[in-house]
Design a protein around this motif. Structure first.
Motif, PDB file in Angstrom:
ATOM      1  N   THR A   1       4.111  -2.767   0.971  1.00 22.20           N
ATOM      2  CA  THR A   1       3.313  -3.890   1.475  1.00 22.20           C
ATOM      3  C   THR A   1       4.058  -5.215   1.426  1.00 22.20           C
ATOM      4  O   THR A   1       3.502  -6.236   1.799  1.00 22.20           O
ATOM      5  CB  THR A   1       2.024  -4.040   0.648  1.00 22.20           C
ATOM      6  OG1 THR A   1       2.413  -4.290  -0.707  1.00 22.20           O
ATOM      7  CG2 THR A   1       1.173  -2.802   0.699  1.00 22.20           C
ATOM      8  N   GLY A   2       5.274  -5.199   0.928  1.00 22.75           N
ATOM      9  CA  GLY A   2       6.015  -6.457   0.851  1.00 22.75           C
ATOM     10  C   GLY A   2       5.765  -7.202  -0.443  1.00 22.75           C
ATOM     11  O   GLY A   2       6.414  -8.183  -0.733  1.00 22.75           O
ATOM     12  N   SER A   3       4.821  -6.722  -1.234  1.00 21.02           N
ATOM     13  CA  SER A   3       4.583  -7.330  -2.537  1.00 21.02           C
ATOM     14  C   SER A   3       4.729  -6.214  -3.564  1.00 21.02           C
ATOM     15  O   SER A   3       3.982  -5.246  -3.539  1.00 21.02           O
ATOM     16  CB  SER A   3       3.175  -7.927  -2.590  1.00 21.02           C
ATOM     17  OG  SER A   3       2.708  -7.983  -3.916  1.00 21.02           O
TER      18      SER A   3
ATOM     19  N   GLN B   1      -1.526 -12.264   3.564  1.00 20.36           N
ATOM     20  CA  GLN B   1      -0.102 -12.179   3.235  1.00 20.36           C
ATOM     21  C   GLN B   1       0.396 -10.751   3.422  1.00 20.36           C
ATOM     22  O   GLN B   1       1.441 -10.508   4.023  1.00 20.36           O
ATOM     23  CB  GLN B   1       0.130 -12.624   1.781  1.00 20.36           C
ATOM     24  CG  GLN B   1       0.086 -14.124   1.594  1.00 20.36           C
ATOM     25  CD  GLN B   1       0.263 -14.513   0.137  1.00 20.36           C
ATOM     26  OE1 GLN B   1      -0.629 -14.359  -0.675  1.00 20.36           O
ATOM     27  NE2 GLN B   1       1.426 -15.019  -0.201  1.00 20.36           N
TER      28      GLN B   1
ATOM     29  N   SER C   1       0.413  -9.680   7.134  1.00 23.85           N
ATOM     30  CA  SER C   1       1.495 -10.283   7.886  1.00 23.85           C
ATOM     31  C   SER C   1       2.815  -9.597   7.567  1.00 23.85           C
ATOM     32  O   SER C   1       3.652  -9.411   8.446  1.00 23.85           O
ATOM     33  CB  SER C   1       1.560 -11.763   7.556  1.00 23.85           C
ATOM     34  OG  SER C   1       2.756 -12.299   7.996  1.00 23.85           O
ATOM     35  N   SER C   2       2.982  -9.196   6.306  1.00 15.86           N
ATOM     36  CA  SER C   2       4.243  -8.553   5.977  1.00 15.86           C
ATOM     37  C   SER C   2       4.286  -7.105   6.476  1.00 15.86           C
ATOM     38  O   SER C   2       5.356  -6.562   6.711  1.00 15.86           O
ATOM     39  CB  SER C   2       4.528  -8.680   4.479  1.00 15.86           C
ATOM     40  OG  SER C   2       4.446  -7.465   3.839  1.00 15.86           O
TER      41      SER C   2
ATOM     42  N   LEU D   1       3.129 -17.959   7.263  1.00 19.25           N
ATOM     43  CA  LEU D   1       3.220 -16.625   7.846  1.00 19.25           C
ATOM     44  C   LEU D   1       3.317 -16.776   9.355  1.00 19.25           C
ATOM     45  O   LEU D   1       2.446 -17.369   9.981  1.00 19.25           O
ATOM     46  CB  LEU D   1       1.980 -15.795   7.494  1.00 19.25           C
ATOM     47  CG  LEU D   1       1.628 -15.728   6.017  1.00 19.25           C
ATOM     48  CD1 LEU D   1       0.304 -15.023   5.816  1.00 19.25           C
ATOM     49  CD2 LEU D   1       2.713 -15.018   5.232  1.00 19.25           C
TER      50      LEU D   1
ATOM     51  N   ASN E   1       4.145 -14.106  11.572  1.00 22.39           N
ATOM     52  CA  ASN E   1       4.311 -12.819  12.236  1.00 22.39           C
ATOM     53  C   ASN E   1       3.588 -12.781  13.586  1.00 22.39           C
ATOM     54  O   ASN E   1       2.374 -12.939  13.655  1.00 22.39           O
ATOM     55  CB  ASN E   1       3.779 -11.704  11.325  1.00 22.39           C
ATOM     56  CG  ASN E   1       4.234 -10.360  11.779  1.00 22.39           C
ATOM     57  OD1 ASN E   1       4.457 -10.132  12.956  1.00 22.39           O
ATOM     58  ND2 ASN E   1       4.392  -9.452  10.838  1.00 22.39           N
TER      59      ASN E   1
END
Ligand code: ADP
Ligand code: MG
Length: 464
Positions: free
Chosen positions: A77-79, A112, A115-116, A145, A147
């Protein structure tokens, strides 16, 4: 089993020219513009009383050994914190409920994450029922963000949302929030238990059929209001709750239920103007660096939240009772367990706490309720009573029994490794745990790390 379907007749009005149907008689047909063409008709409606299935799949009886394993790659998830809470990334086709008090940051976090995740290959549809597209855009700009491929929709009618899903075929759907969505053919206003349950069942049906991952956001009041997302806990695959500690600075995301990963996993975030920032090493948050000795009544205990070891500072204050009844005030620890520890200290270690007020607090606003915290809490209280400081580079781990004996705890090696990483020099642990000797010998700063095994609380209290 054969399912009986009930049928009912209904009166409708149909245009003789073009076949337009209406529930009322109309003078002019809105389709073909002809006058006086509507005639009454009886229409038979089959009432769908068939039990609705939540999932599409069903199989024949198969021995476990014959079932072939599907290895589905998880999406990151980018996190990294969020991935860890989910059990190592997002499981495609799962339904995830993210609950929390209003304003805690659910929309921020999910925007967030969306978007990632969004890309050509992984279309993400973010449906907001609470904010207009311009408001979502405003938040995205604030969070930086940009995207291009994230799809937005501002809608509350479930039918329209499902239509958009069919049309745009997203891999991930975000519904912000379940309380604003409604199904038109159901009575009850949006947010009512029936609406919430039906809408989620519909989404589950969709998710399991099409391999769509759905994030459902839901508000929970401070009391964990029932009419909110709690009614969904059993339907969805994963339940995450966003909480805040008492100081309201940090946000703690907790996996409450997870079919695809461990529960009780926590992630700590900080709310900033550019969104939620991960705090990769929360132990540092709950510990204070002391110049020299810590004040008396302060001890560090090695807790575990989910799979994450956390070193937590606990403080106690013991003062003589001014009036007959001694006060016991605690925050961040289990009240009844701490009363039990006071009794053990009194009876087994000769500490006369019966005429003393006792205050216990976990710094950083964390809640530590596991039994492994017992020894640390007992040490803090004993240190406060004796007015003798505890070595600030020592971690205390162990469950205390009613006989004053120390009992082993789970995940001891994880706790000791974390203590080492943070530069502690000594750990006092229960003797029974000695069979497992796979713990570190040197701490993060290269100094020797000493694991001392004791069998009773009294013995531990000699090691200040
Ligand atoms: N301009 C801003 N700067 C810093 N923090 C902000 C700003 N705007 C909103 N916030 C934070 O975002 C929070 C709202 O987050 P949001 O994701 O909308 O919560 P939820 O969806 O859970 O209701 C506010 O409580 C506030 O802490
Ligand atoms: Mg919101």
């Amino acid at each position: 089993m054969a399912v009986k379907l009930k049928s009912k007749t209904k009166t409708v009005y149909k245009c003789g020219q073009c076949g337009h149907t209406s529930l009322r008689w109309l003078g002019q047909c809105p389709d073909c513009q002809q006058w006086n063409t509507f005639a009454e008709e009886k229409e038979t409606v089959v009432q769908d009383k068939a039990p609705r299935r939540l999932t599409e799949f069903s199989s024949g009886v198969t021995p476990l050994s014959r079932v072939s394993e599907e290895s589905v790659p998880r999406l990151t998830t980018g996190s990294s914190e969020f991935d860890r809470i989910l059990g190592g990334g997002l499981w495609p086709g799962s339904l995830i409920l993210l609950g929390g008090a209003p304003g805690i940051g659910k929309s921020t976090l999910i925007l967030q994450v969306s978007s990632s995740l969004a890309s050509e290959a992984t279309p993400v549809l973010y449906v907001s029922g609470e904010e207009s597209l311009a408001q979502v855009k405003g938040r995205a700009s604030r969070l930086g963000l940009k995207n291009e491929s994230l799809l937005l929709l501002s809608e509350t009618n479930l039918e329209n949302i499902l239509e958009a899903v069919r049309k745009y075929q997203p891999k991930i759907l975000v519904l912000d929030s379940i309380q604003t969505v409604y199904k038109a053919d159901l009575t009850g206003s949006p947010g009512s238990v029936a609406q919430i349950r039906e809408c989620t069942a519909e989404l589950l049906h969709l998710a399991k059929g099409a391999g769509l991952t759905v994030f459902i956001l839901g508000h929970v009041t401070k009391e964990g209001d029932l009419a909110g997302p709690r009614v969904l806990e059993h339907i969805v695959d994963t339940v995450l709750y966003f909480e805040t500690e008492r100081q309201q600075i940090h946000r703690i995301l907790r996996a409450f239920k997870n079919r695809f990963g461990p529960t009780n996993e926590i992630g700590v975030f900080e709310m900033t103007s550019v969104g939620l920032k991960e705090i990769p090493n929360p132990s540092e948050l709950f510990l204070r660096q002391y110049e020299g000795a810590a004040p008396s009544g302060t001890a560090v205990l090695g807790a575990v939240e989910g799979t994450r070891p956390l070193m937590v500072e606990v403080q106690a204050l013991v003062s003589r009772t001014a009036f007959g009844m001694p006060r016991r005030q605690m925050s961040g620890v289990d009240y009844n367990r701490t009363l039990l520890l006071i009794a053990v200290l009194d009876k087994r270690c000769g500490l006369h706490l019966e005429s003393q007020d006792v205050y216990v607090n976990v710094t950083g606003g964390l809640e530590v309720t596991e039994p492994a915290a017992d020894l640390g809490i007992a040490c803090a209280m004993a240190s406060a009573y004796r007015e003798k400081p505890v070595d600030s580079k020592t971690v205390w781990i162990g469950e205390v029994g009613l006989g004053g004996e120390l009992r082993p705890v789970g995940q001891l090696a994880d706790r000791l490794n974390e203590a080492c990483k943070l530069g502690f020099r000594r750990a006092v642990v229960p003797k029974q745990a000695a069979a497992n000797s796979a713990w570190p010998r040197k701490n993060g700063s290269g100094q020797p790390f000493d694991v001392q095994m004791v069998s009773t609380v009294s013995e531990a209290l000699e090691r200040f």
